[in-house]
Each structure stands twice: as structure tokens, then as C-alpha cells.
Design a protein around this motif. Structure first.
Motif, mmCIF file in Angstrom:
data_model
loop_
_atom_site.group_PDB
_atom_site.id
_atom_site.type_symbol
_atom_site.label_atom_id
_atom_site.label_comp_id
_atom_site.label_asym_id
_atom_site.label_seq_id
_atom_site.Cartn_x
_atom_site.Cartn_y
_atom_site.Cartn_z
ATOM 1 N N UNK A 1 78.966 17.339 81.477
ATOM 2 C CA UNK A 1 79.665 16.169 80.909
ATOM 3 C C UNK A 1 80.088 16.410 79.472
ATOM 4 N N UNK A 2 80.081 17.697 79.075
ATOM 5 C CA UNK A 2 80.512 17.982 77.701
ATOM 6 C C UNK A 2 81.600 19.041 77.734
ATOM 7 N N UNK A 3 82.558 18.853 76.882
ATOM 8 C CA UNK A 3 83.787 19.668 76.929
ATOM 9 C C UNK A 3 83.455 21.145 76.755
ATOM 10 N N UNK A 4 82.545 21.448 75.820
ATOM 11 C CA UNK A 4 82.274 22.865 75.567
ATOM 12 C C UNK A 4 80.824 23.036 75.106
ATOM 13 N N UNK A 5 80.471 24.275 74.872
ATOM 14 C CA UNK A 5 79.080 24.606 74.543
ATOM 15 C C UNK A 5 78.638 23.951 73.240
ATOM 16 N N UNK A 6 79.552 23.892 72.290
ATOM 17 C CA UNK A 6 79.211 23.280 70.994
ATOM 18 C C UNK A 6 78.951 21.786 71.161
ATOM 19 N N UNK A 7 79.800 21.125 71.968
ATOM 20 C CA UNK A 7 79.615 19.675 72.168
ATOM 21 C C UNK A 7 78.300 19.404 72.890
ATOM 22 N N UNK A 8 78.015 20.257 73.885
ATOM 23 C CA UNK A 8 76.743 20.100 74.608
ATOM 24 C C UNK A 8 75.572 20.289 73.658
ATOM 25 N N UNK B 1 74.990 17.353 71.396
ATOM 26 C CA UNK B 1 74.366 16.216 72.099
ATOM 27 C C UNK B 1 72.889 16.503 72.360
ATOM 28 N N UNK B 2 72.609 17.747 72.725
ATOM 29 C CA UNK B 2 71.213 18.127 72.997
ATOM 30 C C UNK B 2 70.390 18.048 71.709
ATOM 31 N N UNK B 3 70.938 18.520 70.607
ATOM 32 C CA UNK B 3 70.222 18.453 69.324
ATOM 33 C C UNK B 3 69.913 17.012 68.947
ATOM 34 N N UNK B 4 70.875 16.112 69.181
ATOM 35 C CA UNK B 4 70.653 14.695 68.849
ATOM 36 C C UNK B 4 69.500 14.134 69.684
ATOM 37 N N UNK B 5 69.480 14.504 70.974
ATOM 38 C CA UNK B 5 68.404 14.010 71.860
ATOM 39 C C UNK B 5 67.052 14.582 71.435
ATOM 40 N N UNK B 6 67.051 15.842 71.018
ATOM 41 C CA UNK B 6 65.810 16.498 70.575
ATOM 42 C C UNK B 6 65.353 15.885 69.248
ATOM 43 N N UNK B 7 66.293 15.760 68.300
ATOM 44 C CA UNK B 7 65.910 15.330 66.944
ATOM 45 C C UNK B 7 65.463 13.874 66.899
ATOM 46 N N UNK B 8 65.764 13.126 67.965
ATOM 47 C CA UNK B 8 65.255 11.739 68.043
ATOM 48 C C UNK B 8 63.721 11.747 67.974
ATOM 49 N N UNK C 1 73.889 27.932 71.408
ATOM 50 C CA UNK C 1 74.789 28.466 70.369
ATOM 51 C C UNK C 1 73.968 28.883 69.136
ATOM 52 N N UNK C 2 74.518 29.791 68.343
ATOM 53 C CA UNK C 2 73.836 30.202 67.096
ATOM 54 C C UNK C 2 73.535 29.007 66.187
ATOM 55 N N UNK C 3 74.425 27.998 66.201
ATOM 56 C CA UNK C 3 74.196 26.808 65.365
ATOM 57 C C UNK C 3 72.957 26.063 65.798
ATOM 58 N N UNK C 4 72.764 25.967 67.106
ATOM 59 C CA UNK C 4 71.575 25.299 67.653
ATOM 60 C C UNK C 4 70.321 26.083 67.240
ATOM 61 N N UNK C 5 70.355 27.382 67.489
ATOM 62 C CA UNK C 5 69.190 28.231 67.192
ATOM 63 C C UNK C 5 68.862 28.167 65.703
ATOM 64 N N UNK C 6 69.904 28.188 64.877
ATOM 65 C CA UNK C 6 69.675 28.134 63.417
ATOM 66 C C UNK C 6 69.042 26.808 63.013
ATOM 67 N N UNK C 7 69.493 25.735 63.655
ATOM 68 C CA UNK C 7 68.988 24.385 63.340
ATOM 69 C C UNK C 7 67.476 24.305 63.593
ATOM 70 N N UNK C 8 67.004 25.013 64.617
ATOM 71 C CA UNK C 8 65.572 24.956 64.957
ATOM 72 C C UNK C 8 64.834 26.219 64.519
#
Ligand code: GRF
Length: 192
Positions: free
Chosen positions: A64-71, A74-81, A97-104
Motif C-alpha cells: 500500500x505504499x508507492x515505493x520503498x522510501x514511503x513504506x 510509514x514503518x518508522x512512524x509505527x515503530x517510533x510510536x 533503506x539506508x535511511x531506515x537503518x541509519x535512523x535506528x
């Protein structure tokens, strides 16, 4: 110190982690506990298991997400809650994505069903059998930008037996996964 676990399927590693956190008193000993189980698959069997035990669950459906970054956003928002101290990938079948991995960075662990650095990627048991390996196993590692690499935290070895099918080997390895993942997380919580 909230722990969030990400799954895509049966969630047997997630279940082993949840049971270890209760049995081994992670709350009393480390102020830590599993608070949520998230999945990219609405039909992940582990979600029902988690809900029955009163854990928060959520689905972020990658379809339900256009691309890997959008997914990933959304996943980061659900996790960071849940403001997690640790995010544990357990049978989570998405490349992040590298952005996700870097964030965590530093808070993200994964379990992979091979003795890394051998057999990164998929179909690890079939490949080990086809190569004639005499041993196989599983690896708990920190997640970095490069798939199935990153500092190794724990490994377990099992024999590859004559006539082993991939299913038989997978079952033998999975038993060990359920032992080494909780131990590796506990060492992280203890400051290891
Ligand atoms: C396991 O082999 C795990 O190593 C891999 O996914 C498989 C299923 O794990 N990452 P689970 O039963 O969903 O925890």
C-alpha cells in the motif's frame, strides 16, 4: 526500555523473544520489555499470537505504499510510536533503506539462518545442502546498510546430515535461533 519486534510470517523467533523476556525477567533486570509486534504482512500469523498476549500490533503493508522510501517512512512512524530502545527483525522479509537503518543505528538487530558471512540472502539451507556443507547454522547481527552484514553478536552451529532436505535443516537451525536470539538481546540489554 521498550522493544519492538518486526515479523513477516510465523513469528516463532518473536515468540521465543517474548517468552524469554518474561521468563528471564528483562523488566526487573533491565527495565526492558517487548511492547509491540509489527508486520509488513496483514496475514502474519505472529500478529494474532502477539495480540492474544496483550502486545500492541500494527501492520504496515508494503503493497500500500508507492515505493520503498514511503513504506520505510510509514514503518518508522509505527515503530517510533513506541520510542524503542531496540528494534528486532525476526523473520522480517523486507530489505530496509539506508535511511531506515541509519535512523535506528545501533538499536537494530536481525537473525539470519546461516553462518554469516556465508550465504547472505535467501534460500540459505538449500544452498548449504547443494554446496555439500557439513555444518550450517544461524547468526544474530547488528543491521547495517549492507544486507546481512554488520557486527556478529551470536552464532549457533548445527550438523548437516546425509539426506537432509532444506525443511529438515531449517527446522534444526530454527531450534537454535530461538536460543541464541534471546541471549544476544539480553547481552545488549546488559550493556554487552
Ligand atoms: C527463520 O529462519 C529466520 O532465521 C528467518 O525467517 C525464518 C522464519 O522465522 N529470518 P520466524 O519463524 O518467522 O521467526
Amino acid at each position: 526500555r521498550p522493544i519492538v519486534i518486526l515479523i513477516s510470517g510465523s513469528g516463532s523467533n518473536m515468540a521465543a523473544l517474548v517468552e524469554a523476556s518474561v521468563r528471564d525477567l528483562w523488566g526487573e533486570r533491565f527495565g526492558a520489555g517487548v511492547v509491540a509486534v509489527l508486520s509488513n504482512r496483514p496475514d502474519a500469523a505472529g500478529l494474532a499470537w502477539a495480540r492474544e498476549r496483550g502486545l500492541a500490533t500494527a501492520v504496515v503493508d508494503h503493497k500500500r505504499h508507492a515505493d520503498r522510501e514511503a513504506f520505510d517512512a510509514a514503518l518508522m512512524a509505527a515503530i517510533d510510536a513506541h520510542a524503542p530502545a531496540l528494534v528486532l527483525l525476526a523473520g522480517f522479509m523486507r530489505i530496509l533503506t539506508p535511511g531506515f537503518v541509519h535512523h535506528y543505528d545501533g538499536r537494530l538487530l536481525n537473525i539470519h539462518p546461516s553462518l554469516l558471512p556465508a550465504f547472505p540472502g535467501l534460500k540459505t539451507h538449500q544452498r548449504a545442502i547443494e554446496m555439500g556443507c557439513r555444518v550450517a547454522g544461524a547468526t544474530v547481527h547488528r543491521v547495517t546498510g549492507e544486507l546481512d552484514h554488520g557486527e556478529i553478536l551470536a552464532q549457533a552451529v548445527v550438523p548437516v546430515l546425509p539426506g537432509d532436505t532444506a525443511e529438515a535443516l531449517a527446522a534444526r537451525v530454527l531450534t537454535q535461533e530461538h536460543l541464541i536470539y534471546p541471549r544476544a538481546v539480553e547481552r545488549c540489554l546488559a550493556g554487552g
